[in-house]
Design a protein around this motif. Structure first.
Motif, short mmCIF file in Angstrom:
data_model
loop_
_atom_site.label_atom_id
_atom_site.label_comp_id
_atom_site.label_asym_id
_atom_site.label_seq_id
_atom_site.Cartn_x
_atom_site.Cartn_y
_atom_site.Cartn_z
N THR A 35 0.98 -1.38 -0.01
CA THR A 35 -0.16 -0.08 -0.07
C THR A 35 0.96 1.49 0.15
OG1 THR A 35 -1.72 -1.20 1.12
CG2 THR A 35 -1.84 1.34 1.12
N ALA A 36 1.90 1.25 0.86
CA ALA A 36 2.78 2.30 0.93
C ALA A 36 3.44 2.61 -0.54
CB ALA A 36 3.85 2.22 1.97
N ALA A 37 3.79 1.52 -1.17
CA ALA A 37 4.37 1.80 -2.35
C ALA A 37 3.54 2.57 -3.59
CB ALA A 37 5.02 0.63 -3.06
N VAL A 38 2.57 2.18 -3.56
CA VAL A 38 1.45 2.63 -4.33
C VAL A 38 1.49 4.11 -4.17
CG1 VAL A 38 -0.82 2.58 -5.19
CG2 VAL A 38 0.40 0.24 -5.22
N LEU A 39 1.05 4.30 -2.81
CA LEU A 39 0.77 5.68 -2.45
C LEU A 39 1.93 6.65 -2.87
CD1 LEU A 39 -1.21 5.11 0.93
CD2 LEU A 39 -2.36 5.81 -1.17
N LYS A 40 3.20 6.23 -2.59
CA LYS A 40 4.44 6.81 -2.83
C LYS A 40 4.33 7.05 -4.19
CE LYS A 40 8.60 8.47 -1.86
NZ LYS A 40 9.07 8.68 -3.29
N GLU A 41 4.14 6.33 -5.10
CA GLU A 41 4.13 6.42 -6.44
C GLU A 41 3.17 7.41 -6.94
OE1 GLU A 41 2.95 3.77 -10.57
OE2 GLU A 41 3.37 2.72 -8.30
N HIS A 42 1.97 7.53 -6.32
CA HIS A 42 0.98 8.44 -6.69
C HIS A 42 1.20 9.84 -6.23
CE1 HIS A 42 -1.80 6.32 -9.30
NE2 HIS A 42 -1.32 5.25 -8.70
N GLY A 43 2.39 10.15 -5.38
CA GLY A 43 2.66 11.52 -5.03
C GLY A 43 2.32 11.84 -3.57
N VAL A 44 1.73 10.84 -2.87
CA VAL A 44 1.31 11.29 -1.58
C VAL A 44 2.54 11.61 -0.50
CG1 VAL A 44 0.23 9.97 0.44
CG2 VAL A 44 -0.74 9.80 -1.66
N ARG A 45 2.37 12.85 0.25
CA ARG A 45 3.29 13.31 0.98
C ARG A 45 2.96 12.50 2.51
NH1 ARG A 45 3.78 19.86 0.73
NH2 ARG A 45 3.97 19.93 -1.47
N ILE A 46 1.65 12.48 2.85
CA ILE A 46 1.42 11.97 4.28
C ILE A 46 0.53 10.68 4.05
CG2 ILE A 46 0.59 12.68 6.67
CD1 ILE A 46 1.67 15.25 6.29
N TRP A 47 1.10 9.79 4.71
CA TRP A 47 -0.11 8.62 4.85
C TRP A 47 -0.29 8.50 6.46
CZ3 TRP A 47 1.69 2.71 4.89
CH2 TRP A 47 0.77 1.95 4.88
N ARG A 48 -1.68 8.59 6.66
CA ARG A 48 -2.17 8.28 7.81
C ARG A 48 -2.92 7.06 8.04
NH1 ARG A 48 -3.47 14.05 7.07
NH2 ARG A 48 -2.37 15.42 8.48
N CYS A 49 -2.66 6.39 8.92
CA CYS A 49 -3.03 5.09 9.17
C CYS A 49 -3.80 4.90 10.46
CB CYS A 49 -1.87 3.95 9.19
SG CYS A 49 -0.97 3.78 7.80
N GLN A 50 -5.12 4.35 10.43
CA GLN A 50 -5.94 4.25 11.73
C GLN A 50 -6.36 2.70 11.56
OE1 GLN A 50 -8.72 7.30 11.05
NE2 GLN A 50 -10.33 5.94 10.08
N MET A 51 -6.93 2.16 12.77
CA MET A 51 -7.54 0.97 12.94
C MET A 51 -8.95 0.88 12.69
SD MET A 51 -7.52 -1.51 16.24
CE MET A 51 -9.13 -0.76 16.72
N THR A 52 -9.41 0.17 11.67
CA THR A 52 -10.90 -0.23 11.45
C THR A 52 -11.48 -0.52 12.94
OG1 THR A 52 -10.43 -1.11 9.44
CG2 THR A 52 -12.64 -1.53 10.32
N VAL A 53 -12.75 0.33 13.05
CA VAL A 53 -13.43 0.02 14.35
C VAL A 53 -14.47 -0.56 14.16
CG1 VAL A 53 -14.71 1.53 16.33
CG2 VAL A 53 -12.32 2.06 15.49
N PRO A 54 -15.15 -1.36 15.04
CA PRO A 54 -16.55 -2.41 14.58
C PRO A 54 -17.70 -1.33 14.95
CG PRO A 54 -15.53 -2.63 16.93
CD PRO A 54 -14.51 -1.93 16.29
N MET A 55 -17.89 -0.54 13.85
CA MET A 55 -19.02 0.37 13.94
C MET A 55 -19.40 0.42 12.45
SD MET A 55 -18.67 4.64 14.38
CE MET A 55 -20.06 5.64 14.74
N GLY A 56 -20.73 0.73 12.17
CA GLY A 56 -21.26 0.61 10.70
C GLY A 56 -21.18 -0.74 10.18
N ARG A 57 -20.72 -0.69 8.93
CA ARG A 57 -20.60 -1.91 8.20
C ARG A 57 -19.67 -3.00 9.10
NH1 ARG A 57 -17.99 -2.44 3.50
NH2 ARG A 57 -19.49 -4.22 2.81
N ALA A 58 -18.55 -2.36 9.46
CA ALA A 58 -17.53 -3.18 10.25
C ALA A 58 -18.14 -3.83 11.47
CB ALA A 58 -16.50 -2.49 10.64
N ALA A 59 -19.34 -3.17 12.03
CA ALA A 59 -19.73 -3.82 13.32
C ALA A 59 -20.23 -5.19 12.93
CB ALA A 59 -20.95 -2.98 13.86
N ASP A 60 -20.86 -5.52 11.84
CA ASP A 60 -21.25 -7.05 11.43
C ASP A 60 -20.21 -7.94 10.82
OD1 ASP A 60 -23.58 -5.79 11.98
OD2 ASP A 60 -23.95 -4.94 10.23
#
Length: 375
Positions: A134-159
């Motif tokens: 994922t990082a390699a693809v984002l770097k290739e597309h010129g992304v400066r900052i990559w923010r990562c967060q954890m999926t929380v069991p809310m909405g669709r993920a709750a199921d």
């Protein structure tokens, strides 16, 4: 689909004017998809003219080059696009075939229009092993900052409890993100790049906590060292929903955290007086329970991200998704998992309830039965 009771354009401008008077420094427009609002450009222009830095977070589907140029001309500074891994993982999480390619195109469009581009990724069991790709693809597309967060069991993920990162996996995720950060920093230094030109990995509010990579993954290159200082809901941030509902943080589940509505009270009155916006300002370690209550970082950390703990365990004060905690338990030959004991109600942005279970540490290379996600 728009809510039937969304703020009118005049009400939005009045809300924006209040934010300007209060000295707000940055407004991030999120959704749904904010770019679908017919008055978005006017709102961006109003806010930016008032001295506020305006950014937007988007999934990127339908975000065209013409739209990017129009928003840039109106004063938008930056755009963050959600890219949750390679196509299979991203499209499954978003339940939209082709959405990963659309997100990458949105990044390209925003960059071509002159906007600063960042990317956001939710980390879960579908993509935790694909972070380097994922990082390699984002770097290739010129992304400066990559923010990562954890999926929380809310909405669709709750199921889908099998998607949620097992707490002990925090060790692998953070170690991998640190490897990625060091790798690209070394590349940048070898190429003579300035710190503001580097690809930078940042962990968001519900990842990390006091492991060996804490400063590395919370600090901007060349900036002051940073580490987790506790939840900022209602202290430096607030969330305003499309119907005028105000919460201490846009990520918090709505029902338990409504502080008021801009149609009834001013933002200043709600900020100053609503208990739902003051819980971080007023709470003490008496709120903590479980491992977090006796943790050496308790007074500063206060059990990490309030949004994550409430949507997982049904209340704040104890957070199994913690590097320091997982490392401490591993040294004791133990680890934690979470088991769903109450399903979500089936409403938009809902959540169920999980319990923490302790088990013997097992080498991650050994197969694990994910059927244990439910009782």
């Amino acid at each position: 689909m728009a809510r039937p009771d969304e703020l009118t354009f005049d009400e939005i401008l009045d809300t924006a004017a209040q934010l300007i008077r209060l000295g707000t420094r940055e407004v991030t427009l999120i959704g749904g998809e904010a770019y679908l609002h017919p008055n978005l450009v006017d709102v961006v222009r109003f806010l930016s003219t008032g001295g506020i830095r305006v950014t937007m977070q988007t999934g990127g589907r339908g975000f065209t080059l013409a739209m990017a140029k129009e928003l840039k001309a109106a004063g938008m500074s930056a755009i963050g696009v959600s890219v949750d891994g390679p196509p299979d993982a991203h499209n499954t999480l978003r339940n939209a075939p082709g959405s990963q390619q659309a997100a990458l195109q949105a990044l390209d469009n925003a960059r071509q229009a002159g906007l600063i581009i960042t990317a956001n990724s939710q980390v879960n069991e579908l993509n935790a092993g694909l972070l380097k790709e994922t990082a390699a693809v984002l770097k290739e597309h010129g992304v400066r900052i990559w923010r990562c967060q954890m999926t929380v069991p809310m909405g669709r993920a709750a199921d889908r409890p099998e998607w949620i990162l097992r707490p002990w996996r925090m060790l692998q995720v953070i170690d991998t993100l640190a490897e990625i950060q060091v790798y690209y920093a070394e590349q940048a230094n070898a190429a003579g790049q300035k710190s503001n030109e580097m690809f930078n990995v940042l962990i968001s509010n519900n990842l990390g906590y006091y492991g060996p990579h804490e400063v590395l993954l919370r600090s901007n290159p060349g900036g002051n060292a940073r580490w987790w200082q506790g939840c900022q809901a209602g202290t430096f941030t607030l969330g305003i929903e499309s119907d005028g509902t105000i919460k201490a943080c846009p990520s918090l589940p709505t029902a338990p955290y409504v502080g008021g509505n801009v149609r009834d009270l001013s933002i200043e009155e709600i900020w100053e007086n609503a208990p739902e916006l003051q819980f971080v300002r007023s709470r003490t370690t008496q709120e903590l329970w479980g491992f977090c209550k006796s943790c050496e970082y308790a007074e500063t950390c206060m059990a990490g991200c309030s949004f994550t703990t409430h949507c997982t365990l049904g209340k704040r004060g104890n957070n199994p998704f913690c590097y320091h905690r997982a490392h401490t338990l591993k040294q004791q030959g133990k680890r934690e998992t979470i088991v769903r004991v109450e399903r979500a109600a089936g409403d938009p942005y809902d959540f169920g309830r999980f319990e923490i279970r302790e088990e013997a540490w097992v080498d991650p290379a050994e197969p694990v039965d994910r059927k244990q996600a439910d009782t």
